[in-house]
Design a protein around this motif. Sequence first.
Motif, PDB file in Angstrom:
ATOM      1  N   UNK A 763       0.712  -1.320  -0.026  1.00 26.97           N
ATOM      2  CA  UNK A 763      -0.012  -0.062  -0.183  1.00 26.97           C
ATOM      3  C   UNK A 763       1.010   1.402  -0.010  1.00 26.97           C
ATOM      4  N   UNK A 764       1.939   1.213   0.860  1.00 26.12           N
ATOM      5  CA  UNK A 764       2.819   2.573   0.766  1.00 26.12           C
ATOM      6  C   UNK A 764       3.563   2.408  -0.727  1.00 26.12           C
ATOM      7  N   UNK A 765       4.073   1.403  -1.027  1.00 26.53           N
ATOM      8  CA  UNK A 765       4.366   1.688  -2.645  1.00 26.53           C
ATOM      9  C   UNK A 765       3.345   2.303  -3.682  1.00 26.53           C
ATOM     10  N   UNK A 766       2.250   1.802  -3.303  1.00 27.05           N
ATOM     11  CA  UNK A 766       0.965   2.124  -4.266  1.00 27.05           C
ATOM     12  C   UNK A 766       0.931   3.871  -4.057  1.00 27.05           C
ATOM     13  N   UNK A 767       0.724   4.155  -2.959  1.00 31.03           N
ATOM     14  CA  UNK A 767       0.596   5.565  -2.457  1.00 31.03           C
ATOM     15  C   UNK A 767       1.843   6.388  -3.242  1.00 31.03           C
ATOM     16  N   UNK A 768       3.227   5.673  -3.316  1.00 32.71           N
ATOM     17  CA  UNK A 768       4.300   6.596  -3.840  1.00 32.71           C
ATOM     18  C   UNK A 768       4.102   6.763  -5.138  1.00 32.71           C
ATOM     19  N   UNK A 769       3.847   5.416  -5.667  1.00 38.86           N
ATOM     20  CA  UNK A 769       3.333   5.350  -7.279  1.00 38.86           C
ATOM     21  C   UNK A 769       2.548   6.731  -7.607  1.00 38.86           C
ATOM     22  N   UNK A 770       1.694   7.081  -6.850  1.00 39.48           N
ATOM     23  CA  UNK A 770       0.671   8.044  -7.218  1.00 39.48           C
ATOM     24  C   UNK A 770       1.322   9.687  -7.155  1.00 39.48           C
ATOM     25  N   UNK A 771       2.247   9.762  -5.920  1.00 38.27           N
ATOM     26  CA  UNK A 771       2.810  10.869  -5.596  1.00 38.27           C
ATOM     27  C   UNK A 771       4.199  10.610  -5.110  1.00 38.27           C
ATOM     28  N   UNK A 772       5.171  10.869  -5.801  1.00 35.83           N
ATOM     29  CA  UNK A 772       6.229  10.451  -5.289  1.00 35.83           C
ATOM     30  C   UNK A 772       6.949  11.456  -4.264  1.00 35.83           C
ATOM     31  N   UNK A 773       6.313  12.525  -3.861  1.00 35.26           N
ATOM     32  CA  UNK A 773       6.620  13.419  -2.771  1.00 35.26           C
ATOM     33  C   UNK A 773       6.054  13.102  -1.563  1.00 35.26           C
ATOM     34  N   UNK A 774       5.045  12.072  -1.407  1.00 36.41           N
ATOM     35  CA  UNK A 774       4.444  11.438  -0.267  1.00 36.41           C
ATOM     36  C   UNK A 774       5.618  11.006   0.925  1.00 36.41           C
ATOM     37  N   UNK A 775       6.143  11.903   1.549  1.00 33.51           N
ATOM     38  CA  UNK A 775       7.043  11.800   2.639  1.00 33.51           C
ATOM     39  C   UNK A 775       6.775  10.875   3.508  1.00 33.51           C
TER      40      UNK A 775
END
Length: 850
Positions: A763-775
């Motif tokens: 899920x965290x990898x999926x979130x980053x794929x949608x926004x690379x700046x999701x710190x």
Amino acid sequence: MMTDRFAYSSKIVLYIIAAVMPLLAVPAPLGTDIGRDVAFVALTAIAGVLWLIGVLARGEMRYPVSPLLWAGAVLIAVWSASAAFSHAPFVSAFFAEAGAERLITLVAGLALMAATGGILKNRGAEADATAAHASAGTLLFVLIFSGAAAGLLTLYTFVVGPIGFLPTQPFFNVIGTVNGMTLLYAVLLMMTVGLLLSRAVEGWKTWVRAACAAAALIFLADIAFVHFWTAWILVLVASVCLFGLLLIDVSKHRPGDVSGDNVRRFGWRQWTALGLVIFSIAMIMAPGAIIGKLEAPAEISPSASATFSIAGNVFREGPLRVFLGSGPAMFGLDWAKYKDPAINQTAFWGVRFNQGQSWVATALPTGGILGLISLIGFFAVSLFVFLRILLSSSSAGDGTMQNRTGDPLVMSSFLGWVTLLIAAFLYPANTSLLLLLFFLAGLLAALLAVPAHAVPEMTEDARESEVSGDRLALAGRPSIWSIRERMVRFETPGMIFASSLVIIFCIALGIAALYGQVGRVRAALAADRGATAFNAGKIDDAIGLLERAVQYEPRNWRNVQMLTQARIGKVRSVIQRAAAGENVQQDFQSAVSLAIQDAQHLTAMHPQDPTLWRIQGSLYESIIPFIPGSERIAAGAYQRAIEREPLNPAAYVEWGRAGLVFADRLASAAQQAQGKEREDLEKARVQNLEQIVAIFQRAIQAKQDYAPAHFLLAQTAIRLGNLDAAIQSVENTKLIAPFDIGVAFQLGLLYYQKNDLARAQAEFERAISMNEQYANARYFLGLIYDRKKDRTRALEEFGRIAATNPDNQEIQRIIANVKAGKPALEGIVPPAVPPQQRTDVPVKEQEQRR
């Protein structure tokens, strides 16, 4: 004579104003913004006071009378009324964050315009208008060459790099923004070109022409480096105006001459102006900078449509807002309350824009219909008066018909003023540009004024004749649209007494303005030292310095805000001492009492600013575990903040976080209670948590990917004891909204809480794929990699976070641990609470003001 000394001194102050306008660099701790405002207001007050003292000593006053003064008086009256009916009158007038939008800045600009015209027409030491013309020329050359010096420093920083001793980094810029600086150089470019293309330039010394040409090239190079589209628009419009004036100037008509020798002939001046038109068009069409790529910070402002949309919402508040708006410099609050919800889904969700698309556009929501009309009316009257005089012809001694376009000083001042006029419609208000506009208006009024001795007495026949204004002016008598010098002598006892009272009152106002600036400087210095002490952990020293700042400037809400935040820091430090086992009851009561007093005073000073209510809410949130009833006051403060900024997810999160603190207090009380009391406390805790869930959901509705809301929503689910149900609910939401980044982060966090690392990682990898700046997603993903002993990938994630959050000390310690082969959180947890159990996200999302 003493009166001559006052006249000369006031003129010297004008020269200083012209010199520092493009060149004044104020070192820390005042900084460019405060230092510039203080310097200009103080210098304007000094010039005005010296001029008035000279008038009082001499017993007569000479000044240019024109419709500009009446239009300026209407402008001040309307905007003063707008400030008086503002949500926070003192803030609108003196202490708003948008310095150029404050009422005091507008007053200073109009005072500078009046003082400039009056000082240049002062006859204390000058016998004729030639000396006044020379003084105006000196002012222009001081302004242009001072600007050229600033342009050289700017070019140096563009090409070579920062200059160590300069306080403005990374580029030499005393205007405030890189684009604003470029507009100043566009103004100075057109003023210099106006001088060079005047017919009178042929009589100048060669070195003067060469210096002006070099200054023009410097300004052009600065504009080309930045390549700001609006600057080229200004150059284009001003160049077209220059070309038209040169066409008029080249046409000299002899009365009765009908020969064919009188045709227009293009010379090098006309071709140069036309070339500048073509060049500016080419630059507007150019896709990028032609001289390198400048790494300047981006400037973002609302569009014209967004600005007018804000105005429409302000007008719905009632008739008063329709006519007078929300008040000068109140656009930031209007934006917070009425911004488009779609903004929250962009990178600018946390930016509070304190100005709209341009100065004129911002005038509609802040000044209402009357404010906009008065501002545009002032511009229209000024432009009409200037053009009417420039384009009207008068008979010269050789029989030709001449106009004022041949005067290089008039040409230069008018082109600079027109450039600034166009900028008012295309760029937000800037203190330096605003003051320069009024300064040039006063200079033009002095240059174009008809001398008092040149105005003949009007005969009875002339009064009865129906002569138009233009024909009347050509006949030797100025019309109401003329700029004419007026002389007032104070000879009779009544005139002497009345004029003395008025002038002494104005002098007192000027001295009061000077005293106010001294207090402002002292307050700024004390506040800066206080902030430094607070950041160093010296809270008591910081409080003492900030109390001094408030004493120097008691109505400045920003000083009270800093003092309140320092007192909140004191309360939290006392709480930490208590947690360590120290007896701090008296210190706690004293610290809380003083903090509450300042917090309430702060919201009373500026009740419409949501940030101040959030500060008050954070104070009461800190004492919820210790003082019963604090939770209600904290909730009320956060609700008031939300009323004033309904689309800010951070306010909802802070409100919900305060509820979590109260829920934990109820849980602690329930553990110590028995029987029905325990059941009631537990029931109240569950009801409170269910309300908190709704609050966090409102934050997510405002901004779907707001990590703190999802983070604390997961914490709430844990406190409710239904982690599996929460996971199932979010999984169902994922089916409905598979590309919702907030759902991905929240689900990953819930899996992490359950120690299901594989699903959490997905899920965290999926979130980053949608926004690379999701710190925050990268933070927990890095922890998962670390727990899986994949230190290379863990370092990559934490390194990406550190690149955008260099001041986050926890991230730096994690990176050091991973590099040393230690667990990521070693030495951090404990003593700190594990990240998944905190009441705040590991990497905070920032809110900004522009």
